[in-house]
Design an enzyme around this catalytic site. Sequence first.
Site, PDB file in Angstrom:
ATOM      1  N   ALA A  71       0.845  -1.196   0.000  1.00 16.06           N
ATOM      2  CA  ALA A  71       0.000   0.000   0.000  1.00 16.06           C
ATOM      3  C   ALA A  71       0.877   1.242   0.000  1.00 16.06           C
ATOM      4  O   ALA A  71       1.993   1.235   0.533  1.00 16.06           O
ATOM      5  CB  ALA A  71      -0.926   0.006   1.215  1.00 16.06           C
ATOM      6  N   ASP A  72       0.357   2.295  -0.590  1.00 15.06           N
ATOM      7  CA  ASP A  72       1.035   3.587  -0.557  1.00 15.06           C
ATOM      8  C   ASP A  72      -0.017   4.677  -0.524  1.00 15.06           C
ATOM      9  O   ASP A  72      -0.950   4.674  -1.339  1.00 15.06           O
ATOM     10  CB  ASP A  72       1.947   3.776  -1.771  1.00 15.06           C
ATOM     11  N   THR A  73       0.129   5.596   0.422  1.00 15.04           N
ATOM     12  CA  THR A  73      -0.828   6.683   0.595  1.00 15.04           C
ATOM     13  C   THR A  73      -0.171   8.003   0.251  1.00 15.04           C
ATOM     14  O   THR A  73       0.938   8.291   0.708  1.00 15.04           O
ATOM     15  CB  THR A  73      -1.346   6.717   2.054  1.00 15.04           C
TER      16      THR A  73
END
EC number: 3.6.1.9
Length: 192
Positions: A71-73
Amino acid sequence: MPQSSRIVLASASPRRLELLASAGIEFDVFASDIPEEPIPGEAPADFSVRLAKDKAVATAARTEGRWFIGADTIVVCDGEIMGKPADEADAVRMLKKLSGVSHEVITGYAIYDKERDGILCKPVVTKVFFKGLRDDEISAYVATGCPMDKAGAYAIQGGAAYMVERIDGSYTNVVGLPLCEVVEDLRTLGAL
């Protein structure tokens, strides 16, 4: 859980770990170390999904397991992709830019099935509306150190909660992992 069917979270984020654990999912953690630089001209959602995919696949190459969640925000305001601030001055700049306006929080996530060599990737977008921030509020928040490892220089679940007037979309997405979507996709893929 047998090594061949276990779920691995490819992230060192304590927030992602807490979110996934709150869903009652058993998993291991093995952080990735992928460089987080956009490609010139890359759309923000494509950038976050690419990083999520790279994290999941790179982690799968380094450890045992079957299902790898990357995941990457990022925060996007007026076209600027805001990752983690470089220093305190950058954190102040980001918070001033977010003050009194809306922005998007995009979390790209990827679930890689190592056994089948298949991957499911999606971006989830939440619109966040900030109140107008005073300079002293920004300075006090930056002085806590909290903004320094957060995309857009804030944590909705922490000291910046009072800065957020409202959101349109997933709260857990803003924290760092769109839990509803991830859990549903894990079920659809047969990981749960």
